[in-house]
Design a protein around this motif. Structure first.
Motif, PDB file in Angstrom:
ATOM      1  N   ASP A   6      -6.000   9.334  -8.514  1.00 30.47           N
ATOM      2  CA  ASP A   6      -5.868   9.974  -7.201  1.00 30.47           C
ATOM      3  C   ASP A   6      -5.518   8.942  -6.136  1.00 30.47           C
ATOM      4  OD1 ASP A   6      -6.583  12.374  -8.401  1.00 30.47           O
ATOM      5  OD2 ASP A   6      -8.662  12.307  -7.701  1.00 30.47           O
ATOM      6  N   LEU A   7      -6.174   7.781  -6.198  1.00 31.78           N
ATOM      7  CA  LEU A   7      -5.903   6.717  -5.220  1.00 31.78           C
ATOM      8  C   LEU A   7      -4.480   6.180  -5.381  1.00 31.78           C
ATOM      9  CD1 LEU A   7      -9.322   4.840  -5.321  1.00 31.78           C
ATOM     10  CD2 LEU A   7      -8.398   6.140  -3.399  1.00 31.78           C
ATOM     11  N   ILE A   8      -4.051   5.986  -6.627  1.00 32.67           N
ATOM     12  CA  ILE A   8      -2.690   5.494  -6.868  1.00 32.67           C
ATOM     13  C   ILE A   8      -1.668   6.483  -6.314  1.00 32.67           C
ATOM     14  CG2 ILE A   8      -0.991   4.958  -8.681  1.00 32.67           C
ATOM     15  CD1 ILE A   8      -3.396   3.765 -10.292  1.00 32.67           C
ATOM     16  N   ALA A   9      -1.921   7.775  -6.482  1.00 30.45           N
ATOM     17  CA  ALA A   9      -1.022   8.800  -5.928  1.00 30.45           C
ATOM     18  C   ALA A   9      -0.995   8.713  -4.399  1.00 30.45           C
ATOM     19  CB  ALA A   9      -1.466  10.187  -6.377  1.00 30.45           C
ATOM     20  N   ARG A  10      -2.157   8.456  -3.790  1.00 36.81           N
ATOM     21  CA  ARG A  10      -2.228   8.314  -2.321  1.00 36.81           C
ATOM     22  C   ARG A  10      -1.443   7.078  -1.882  1.00 36.81           C
ATOM     23  NH1 ARG A  10      -8.072   7.894  -0.209  1.00 36.81           N
ATOM     24  NH2 ARG A  10      -8.109   9.990  -1.038  1.00 36.81           N
ATOM     25  N   TYR A  11      -1.586   5.975  -2.623  1.00 38.92           N
ATOM     26  CA  TYR A  11      -0.870   4.742  -2.278  1.00 38.92           C
ATOM     27  C   TYR A  11       0.644   4.958  -2.412  1.00 38.92           C
ATOM     28  CZ  TYR A  11      -5.522   2.681  -3.116  1.00 38.92           C
ATOM     29  OH  TYR A  11      -6.865   2.381  -3.116  1.00 38.92           O
ATOM     30  N   ALA A  12       1.058   5.656  -3.463  1.00 37.81           N
ATOM     31  CA  ALA A  12       2.483   5.934  -3.665  1.00 37.81           C
ATOM     32  C   ALA A  12       3.017   6.775  -2.510  1.00 37.81           C
ATOM     33  CB  ALA A  12       2.695   6.647  -4.999  1.00 37.81           C
ATOM     34  N   ASP A  13       2.216   7.729  -2.063  1.00 39.45           N
ATOM     35  CA  ASP A  13       2.601   8.576  -0.937  1.00 39.45           C
ATOM     36  C   ASP A  13       2.780   7.732   0.331  1.00 39.45           C
ATOM     37  OD1 ASP A  13       2.961  11.354   0.175  1.00 39.45           O
ATOM     38  OD2 ASP A  13       1.279  10.673   1.429  1.00 39.45           O
ATOM     39  N   ASP A  14       1.861   6.799   0.571  1.00 39.09           N
ATOM     40  CA  ASP A  14       1.981   5.904   1.730  1.00 39.09           C
ATOM     41  C   ASP A  14       3.256   5.074   1.636  1.00 39.09           C
ATOM     42  OD1 ASP A  14      -0.381   6.796   2.860  1.00 39.09           O
ATOM     43  OD2 ASP A  14      -1.241   4.793   3.102  1.00 39.09           O
ATOM     44  N   LEU A  15       3.534   4.539   0.445  1.00 38.83           N
ATOM     45  CA  LEU A  15       4.744   3.724   0.286  1.00 38.83           C
ATOM     46  C   LEU A  15       6.002   4.539   0.591  1.00 38.83           C
ATOM     47  CD1 LEU A  15       3.708   1.679  -2.840  1.00 38.83           C
ATOM     48  CD2 LEU A  15       4.433   0.706  -0.656  1.00 38.83           C
ATOM     49  N   LYS A  16       6.020   5.787   0.126  1.00 37.62           N
ATOM     50  CA  LYS A  16       7.195   6.647   0.356  1.00 37.62           C
ATOM     51  C   LYS A  16       7.302   7.064   1.813  1.00 37.62           C
ATOM     52  CE  LYS A  16       7.064   8.811  -4.136  1.00 37.62           C
ATOM     53  NZ  LYS A  16       6.151   9.772  -4.724  1.00 37.62           N
ATOM     54  N   ASN A  17       6.221   7.622   2.356  1.00 46.27           N
ATOM     55  CA  ASN A  17       6.278   8.279   3.658  1.00 46.27           C
ATOM     56  C   ASN A  17       6.013   7.376   4.859  1.00 46.27           C
ATOM     57  OD1 ASN A  17       6.882  10.815   2.473  1.00 46.27           O
ATOM     58  ND2 ASN A  17       4.743  10.984   1.868  1.00 46.27           N
ATOM     59  N   LYS A  18       5.241   6.327   4.689  1.00 44.43           N
ATOM     60  CA  LYS A  18       4.927   5.447   5.821  1.00 44.43           C
ATOM     61  C   LYS A  18       5.734   4.154   5.794  1.00 44.43           C
ATOM     62  CE  LYS A  18       0.324   7.386   6.200  1.00 44.43           C
ATOM     63  NZ  LYS A  18      -1.095   7.182   5.961  1.00 44.43           N
ATOM     64  N   CYS A  19       6.123   3.723   4.587  1.00 44.45           N
ATOM     65  CA  CYS A  19       6.820   2.443   4.469  1.00 44.45           C
ATOM     66  C   CYS A  19       8.286   2.603   4.086  1.00 44.45           C
ATOM     67  CB  CYS A  19       6.116   1.568   3.433  1.00 44.45           C
ATOM     68  SG  CYS A  19       4.365   1.333   3.756  1.00 44.45           S
ATOM     69  N   GLY A  20       8.696   3.831   3.736  1.00 49.37           N
ATOM     70  CA  GLY A  20      10.086   4.076   3.388  1.00 49.37           C
ATOM     71  C   GLY A  20      10.539   3.399   2.104  1.00 49.37           C
ATOM     72  N   MET A  21       9.614   3.251   1.146  1.00 48.03           N
ATOM     73  CA  MET A  21       9.938   2.589  -0.117  1.00 48.03           C
ATOM     74  C   MET A  21       9.731   3.562  -1.269  1.00 48.03           C
ATOM     75  SD  MET A  21       7.634  -0.819   0.423  1.00 48.03           S
ATOM     76  CE  MET A  21       8.531  -2.098  -0.397  1.00 48.03           C
ATOM     77  N   THR A  22      10.506   3.380  -2.322  1.00 44.03           N
ATOM     78  CA  THR A  22      10.266   4.135  -3.547  1.00 44.03           C
ATOM     79  C   THR A  22       9.426   3.229  -4.436  1.00 44.03           C
ATOM     80  OG1 THR A  22      12.380   5.242  -3.342  1.00 44.03           O
ATOM     81  CG2 THR A  22      11.332   5.281  -5.520  1.00 44.03           C
ATOM     82  N   PRO A  23       8.165   3.599  -4.699  1.00 43.12           N
ATOM     83  CA  PRO A  23       7.292   2.697  -5.441  1.00 43.12           C
ATOM     84  C   PRO A  23       7.628   2.593  -6.922  1.00 43.12           C
ATOM     85  CG  PRO A  23       6.147   4.739  -4.947  1.00 43.12           C
ATOM     86  CD  PRO A  23       7.483   4.805  -4.261  1.00 43.12           C
ATOM     87  N   ASP A  24       7.470   1.398  -7.447  1.00 39.73           N
ATOM     88  CA  ASP A  24       7.512   1.145  -8.881  1.00 39.73           C
ATOM     89  C   ASP A  24       6.098   1.483  -9.354  1.00 39.73           C
ATOM     90  OD1 ASP A  24       7.009  -0.097 -11.343  1.00 39.73           O
ATOM     91  OD2 ASP A  24       8.263  -1.830 -10.901  1.00 39.73           O
ATOM     92  N   MET A  25       5.934   2.654  -9.959  1.00 38.17           N
ATOM     93  CA  MET A  25       4.595   3.155 -10.281  1.00 38.17           C
ATOM     94  C   MET A  25       3.846   2.247 -11.246  1.00 38.17           C
ATOM     95  SD  MET A  25       4.136   5.595  -8.258  1.00 38.17           S
ATOM     96  CE  MET A  25       2.571   6.200  -8.867  1.00 38.17           C
ATOM     97  N   ASP A  26       4.560   1.623 -12.175  1.00 38.19           N
ATOM     98  CA  ASP A  26       3.913   0.720 -13.125  1.00 38.19           C
ATOM     99  C   ASP A  26       3.313  -0.472 -12.383  1.00 38.19           C
ATOM    100  OD1 ASP A  26       3.227  -0.114 -15.816  1.00 38.19           O
ATOM    101  OD2 ASP A  26       4.815  -1.618 -15.634  1.00 38.19           O
TER     102      ASP A  26
END
Length: 113
Positions: A6-26
């Motif tokens: 759940d936390l990793i999903a939240r962090y990925a969301d922050d990277l996409k929506n707040k930082c404008g990055m597509t996260p490397d999930m691995d």
């Protein structure tokens, strides 16, 4: 899904929506795991960007000890740049997200290989 997922999903969301990055999930998963139990503690899970001693902690414990970088003024410049990208007005700057962006910034993904 577990709490960490759940936390990793939240962090990925922050990277996409707040930082404008597509996260490397691995990589994001590995950085998150590398943060250890701190991600479950409300205070430790975030970076207090307005506190100079907190920024020193990020520099010393993550950039120098974990990523193996040499101490130089460039480290603090990079930290501040990452925090700007995250958004200075953003109240919760998650440690895992900041560490992920710093890992990418210094091209140190191999540390988590």
């Amino acid at each position: 899904m577990g709490k960490r997922d759940d936390l990793i999903a939240r962090y990925a969301d922050d990277l996409k929506n707040k930082c404008g990055m597509t996260p490397d999930m691995d990589l994001l998963t590995k950085v998150t795991i590398g943060c250890g139990p701190a991600i479950y503690n409300a205070d430790a899970a975030t970076v207090a960007s307005s506190q100079a001693d907190e920024l020193e902690t990020v520099k010393n414990n993550f950039l120098i000890k974990k990523l193996g970088l040499s101490d130089s003024p460039d480290l603090m410049v990079a930290i501040k740049s990452v925090l700007e990208t995250y958004g200075m007005s953003e109240r919760n700057k998650y440690r895992a997200v900041v560490y992920y962006m710093l890992t990418k910034h210094f091209k140190k993904e191999s540390i988590y290989g």
